[in-house]
Structures are given as C-alpha cells and as structure tokens.
Design a protein around this motif. Structure first.
Motif, PDB file in Angstrom:
ATOM      1  N   ARG A  17      13.894  -2.649   9.323  1.00 49.41           N
ATOM      2  CA  ARG A  17      12.596  -2.925   9.956  1.00 49.41           C
ATOM      3  C   ARG A  17      12.589  -2.408  11.390  1.00 49.41           C
ATOM      4  O   ARG A  17      13.641  -2.251  12.004  1.00 49.41           O
ATOM      5  CB  ARG A  17      12.334  -4.432   9.982  1.00 49.41           C
ATOM      6  CG  ARG A  17      12.333  -5.089   8.631  1.00 49.41           C
ATOM      7  CD  ARG A  17      10.975  -4.946   8.003  1.00 49.41           C
ATOM      8  NE  ARG A  17      10.966  -5.478   6.666  1.00 49.41           N
ATOM      9  CZ  ARG A  17      10.116  -6.366   6.240  1.00 49.41           C
ATOM     10  NH1 ARG A  17       9.202  -6.840   7.047  1.00 49.41           N
ATOM     11  NH2 ARG A  17      10.160  -6.768   4.994  1.00 49.41           N
ATOM     12  N   VAL A  23       5.084  -5.078  18.047  1.00 42.41           N
ATOM     13  CA  VAL A  23       3.789  -5.758  17.934  1.00 42.41           C
ATOM     14  C   VAL A  23       3.027  -5.631  19.254  1.00 42.41           C
ATOM     15  O   VAL A  23       1.806  -5.443  19.259  1.00 42.41           O
ATOM     16  CB  VAL A  23       3.973  -7.234  17.528  1.00 42.41           C
ATOM     17  CG1 VAL A  23       2.662  -7.982  17.585  1.00 42.41           C
ATOM     18  CG2 VAL A  23       4.575  -7.337  16.138  1.00 42.41           C
ATOM     19  N   GLU A  26       1.326  -2.300  19.399  1.00 37.99           N
ATOM     20  CA  GLU A  26       0.172  -2.289  18.495  1.00 37.99           C
ATOM     21  C   GLU A  26      -0.988  -3.095  19.070  1.00 37.99           C
ATOM     22  O   GLU A  26      -2.154  -2.706  18.936  1.00 37.99           O
ATOM     23  CB  GLU A  26       0.562  -2.837  17.121  1.00 37.99           C
ATOM     24  CG  GLU A  26       1.319  -1.863  16.266  1.00 37.99           C
ATOM     25  CD  GLU A  26       0.440  -0.748  15.722  1.00 37.99           C
ATOM     26  OE1 GLU A  26      -0.692  -1.017  15.305  1.00 37.99           O
ATOM     27  OE2 GLU A  26       0.908   0.396  15.724  1.00 37.99           O
ATOM     28  N   PHE A  69      -4.546  -8.119  12.526  1.00 35.93           N
ATOM     29  CA  PHE A  69      -3.668  -7.481  11.547  1.00 35.93           C
ATOM     30  C   PHE A  69      -2.497  -6.720  12.176  1.00 35.93           C
ATOM     31  O   PHE A  69      -1.642  -6.210  11.444  1.00 35.93           O
ATOM     32  CB  PHE A  69      -4.464  -6.536  10.640  1.00 35.93           C
ATOM     33  CG  PHE A  69      -5.233  -7.258   9.574  1.00 35.93           C
ATOM     34  CD1 PHE A  69      -4.573  -7.859   8.519  1.00 35.93           C
ATOM     35  CD2 PHE A  69      -6.618  -7.342   9.627  1.00 35.93           C
ATOM     36  CE1 PHE A  69      -5.270  -8.534   7.534  1.00 35.93           C
ATOM     37  CE2 PHE A  69      -7.323  -8.012   8.650  1.00 35.93           C
ATOM     38  CZ  PHE A  69      -6.650  -8.617   7.596  1.00 35.93           C
ATOM     39  N   PRO A  71       0.313  -7.685  13.781  1.00 37.81           N
ATOM     40  CA  PRO A  71       1.660  -8.120  13.374  1.00 37.81           C
ATOM     41  C   PRO A  71       1.994  -7.757  11.927  1.00 37.81           C
ATOM     42  O   PRO A  71       3.123  -7.369  11.618  1.00 37.81           O
ATOM     43  CB  PRO A  71       1.623  -9.635  13.565  1.00 37.81           C
ATOM     44  CG  PRO A  71       0.539  -9.881  14.543  1.00 37.81           C
ATOM     45  CD  PRO A  71      -0.479  -8.810  14.285  1.00 37.81           C
ATOM     46  N   ARG A  72       1.031  -7.847  11.045  1.00 32.59           N
ATOM     47  CA  ARG A  72       1.285  -7.521   9.638  1.00 32.59           C
ATOM     48  C   ARG A  72       1.527  -6.020   9.460  1.00 32.59           C
ATOM     49  O   ARG A  72       2.344  -5.608   8.652  1.00 32.59           O
ATOM     50  CB  ARG A  72       0.099  -7.979   8.787  1.00 32.59           C
ATOM     51  CG  ARG A  72       0.220  -7.664   7.327  1.00 32.59           C
ATOM     52  CD  ARG A  72       1.389  -8.413   6.689  1.00 32.59           C
ATOM     53  NE  ARG A  72       1.569  -8.022   5.322  1.00 32.59           N
ATOM     54  CZ  ARG A  72       2.476  -7.150   4.888  1.00 32.59           C
ATOM     55  NH1 ARG A  72       3.307  -6.593   5.738  1.00 32.59           N
ATOM     56  NH2 ARG A  72       2.560  -6.849   3.627  1.00 32.59           N
ATOM     57  N   ARG A  73       0.798  -5.187  10.234  1.00 31.07           N
ATOM     58  CA  ARG A  73       1.026  -3.742  10.175  1.00 31.07           C
ATOM     59  C   ARG A  73       2.447  -3.403  10.605  1.00 31.07           C
ATOM     60  O   ARG A  73       3.100  -2.549  10.007  1.00 31.07           O
ATOM     61  CB  ARG A  73       0.034  -3.003  11.076  1.00 31.07           C
ATOM     62  CG  ARG A  73      -1.277  -2.693  10.441  1.00 31.07           C
ATOM     63  CD  ARG A  73      -2.073  -1.657  11.229  1.00 31.07           C
ATOM     64  NE  ARG A  73      -2.131  -1.910  12.652  1.00 31.07           N
ATOM     65  CZ  ARG A  73      -3.060  -2.656  13.252  1.00 31.07           C
ATOM     66  NH1 ARG A  73      -4.009  -3.221  12.542  1.00 31.07           N
ATOM     67  NH2 ARG A  73      -3.045  -2.811  14.560  1.00 31.07           N
ATOM     68  N   ARG A  75       5.082  -5.403  10.416  1.00 34.74           N
ATOM     69  CA  ARG A  75       6.027  -5.859   9.382  1.00 34.74           C
ATOM     70  C   ARG A  75       6.047  -4.938   8.169  1.00 34.74           C
ATOM     71  O   ARG A  75       7.019  -4.922   7.418  1.00 34.74           O
ATOM     72  CB  ARG A  75       5.694  -7.283   8.951  1.00 34.74           C
ATOM     73  CG  ARG A  75       6.104  -8.331   9.961  1.00 34.74           C
ATOM     74  CD  ARG A  75       6.069  -9.732   9.373  1.00 34.74           C
ATOM     75  NE  ARG A  75       4.832 -10.079   8.702  1.00 34.74           N
ATOM     76  CZ  ARG A  75       3.766 -10.638   9.276  1.00 34.74           C
ATOM     77  NH1 ARG A  75       3.801 -10.913  10.559  1.00 34.74           N
ATOM     78  NH2 ARG A  75       2.699 -10.932   8.572  1.00 34.74           N
ATOM     79  N   SER A  76       5.003  -4.154   7.973  1.00 29.60           N
ATOM     80  CA  SER A  76       4.961  -3.269   6.805  1.00 29.60           C
ATOM     81  C   SER A  76       5.745  -1.978   7.025  1.00 29.60           C
ATOM     82  O   SER A  76       5.973  -1.236   6.074  1.00 29.60           O
ATOM     83  CB  SER A  76       3.515  -2.930   6.453  1.00 29.60           C
ATOM     84  OG  SER A  76       2.968  -2.012   7.374  1.00 29.60           O
ATOM     85  N   ARG A  90       5.032   2.396   5.056  1.00 27.30           N
ATOM     86  CA  ARG A  90       4.125   1.691   5.971  1.00 27.30           C
ATOM     87  C   ARG A  90       2.830   1.415   5.250  1.00 27.30           C
ATOM     88  O   ARG A  90       2.554   1.995   4.212  1.00 27.30           O
ATOM     89  CB  ARG A  90       3.892   2.485   7.252  1.00 27.30           C
ATOM     90  CG  ARG A  90       2.883   3.586   7.144  1.00 27.30           C
ATOM     91  CD  ARG A  90       2.586   4.327   8.428  1.00 27.30           C
ATOM     92  NE  ARG A  90       2.439   3.449   9.543  1.00 27.30           N
ATOM     93  CZ  ARG A  90       2.732   3.756  10.796  1.00 27.30           C
ATOM     94  NH1 ARG A  90       3.146   4.959  11.092  1.00 27.30           N
ATOM     95  NH2 ARG A  90       2.579   2.895  11.765  1.00 27.30           N
ATOM     96  N   ILE A  92      -0.636  -1.677   4.847  1.00 25.02           N
ATOM     97  CA  ILE A  92      -0.963  -2.967   4.267  1.00 25.02           C
ATOM     98  C   ILE A  92      -1.806  -2.750   3.018  1.00 25.02           C
ATOM     99  O   ILE A  92      -1.404  -3.076   1.914  1.00 25.02           O
ATOM    100  CB  ILE A  92      -1.733  -3.851   5.276  1.00 25.02           C
ATOM    101  CG1 ILE A  92      -0.894  -4.083   6.521  1.00 25.02           C
ATOM    102  CG2 ILE A  92      -2.106  -5.181   4.641  1.00 25.02           C
ATOM    103  CD1 ILE A  92      -1.640  -4.766   7.640  1.00 25.02           C
ATOM    104  N   HIS A  95      -0.684   1.819   0.964  1.00 24.22           N
ATOM    105  CA  HIS A  95       0.754   1.957   1.122  1.00 24.22           C
ATOM    106  C   HIS A  95       1.128   3.433   1.140  1.00 24.22           C
ATOM    107  O   HIS A  95       0.620   4.218   0.353  1.00 24.22           O
ATOM    108  CB  HIS A  95       1.494   1.266  -0.031  1.00 24.22           C
ATOM    109  CG  HIS A  95       1.248  -0.198  -0.085  1.00 24.22           C
ATOM    110  ND1 HIS A  95       2.098  -1.109   0.486  1.00 24.22           N
ATOM    111  CD2 HIS A  95       0.244  -0.922  -0.628  1.00 24.22           C
ATOM    112  CE1 HIS A  95       1.624  -2.319   0.289  1.00 24.22           C
ATOM    113  NE2 HIS A  95       0.490  -2.228  -0.386  1.00 24.22           N
TER     114      HIS A  95
END
Length: 163
Positions: A17, A23, A26, A69, A71-73, A75-76, A90, A92, A95
């Motif tokens: 990761r 974050v 972003e 979104f 943080p989720r981006r 993590r992806s 990468r 959400i 993919h």
C-alpha cells in the motif's frame, strides 16, 4: 497461482500500500479542485443568471463528495512485485490493474510535488514503449521510492540482458 510461491494462490495482503499520509495530498488536491469549480460559478452568480446558484450548489456537492472519497481512493492504490512484472492497481468504481514487465521498463522516474514533498512522499513513474501503460505509484515514502526505483532498475536491466 502465485509465481512467487508455486501452488499457492495470491493473497490480498500481498499488495503493498501507499503511505497513509498520501490522504493529505489527495485532500489538498480535492480542495483546490473544489475551490476552482466553485470559482467558475461566481461570474454566473454575479451576472444574475438563473443557473448560477444551482451550479454553485452542484460544485459544492461535487467538492464535498470528492473530499469524502479521498481516503478510500488512497486505500485502493497498491502494487505488487512478482517474478516477471510489477502489477499496479487503483480505483474505487472503475478498477484499473496494469502489469508492467520488468524487461519493458525504459525509464523509472521519481517526482515530488510541493505537498507530497512537505509530507516526505514521492511518486514513482514508469515509462515503457507502449504509451498506454504509463504507470505511476503515488504516495510512497521517499526512502521507499528510492529503494524501489533501484530494485526495479536492476530487475529491468537483468531482464533486458536476457532478451
């Protein structure tokens, strides 16, 4: 089956990761984008057009969603070094997975933007002969980016010798 461990399927935790500090990059990027989008609507509000305020409302909603979104981006985003290639993922909703063979890597570049530099992060970019496979891994700790670049350069050189 995993090329690193024959007979064993790849596990989800094999993915590396990016740094959680990414974050911040972003969020700053999303905030600047939201401000620009809201700024575009200001002339329409000043001119008194009927769609000025709804456009501003839509810009605010898009900006808030983009911030939510972020943080989720982050993590992806992940990468995995395999026996013959590097796999990058990468996204959400949409993919993206790209496999870059070590022997096809022509240039491995490290970029550091102002916000990322302040957080001690870097972005690793790969250039191959195919323009469509441009891959960049953002949010790496600077020392990890340097070490990964050196490892990939040596892997790329050893694979090209065998061609």
């Amino acid at each position: 089956m995993s090329p690193e461990r024959p007979g064993v399927p790849p596990q989800a935790d094999d993915w590396q990761r990016v740094s959680p500090k990414y974050v911040g990059v972003e969020i700053v990027s999303a905030a600047i984008g939201a401000l620009v989008l809201c700024g575009i609507t200001v002339p329409f509000i000043v001119l008194g057009t009927w769609f000025g305020w709804p456009a501003l409302g839509l810009a605010v909603v898009i900006g808030v969603l983009n911030l939510a979104f972020a943080p989720r981006r982050v993590r992806s985003i992940g990468y995995r070094l395999r026996a013959d290639d590097l796999v990058f993922r990468r996204g959400i909703m949409f993919h993206r997975r790209v496999s870059v063979p070590y022997g096809r890597m022509q240039l491995i570049d490290i970029n550091r933007g102002p916000v990322a530099r302040a957080l001690g992060l870097a972005e690793l970019k790969f250039v191959t002969a195919a323009a469509a496979t441009g891959v960049s891994i953002p949010g790496l700790v600077e020392s990890d980016a340097d070490a990964l670049r050196d490892r990939l350069v040596s892997l790329a050189e050893s694979r090209r010798i065998g061609l």
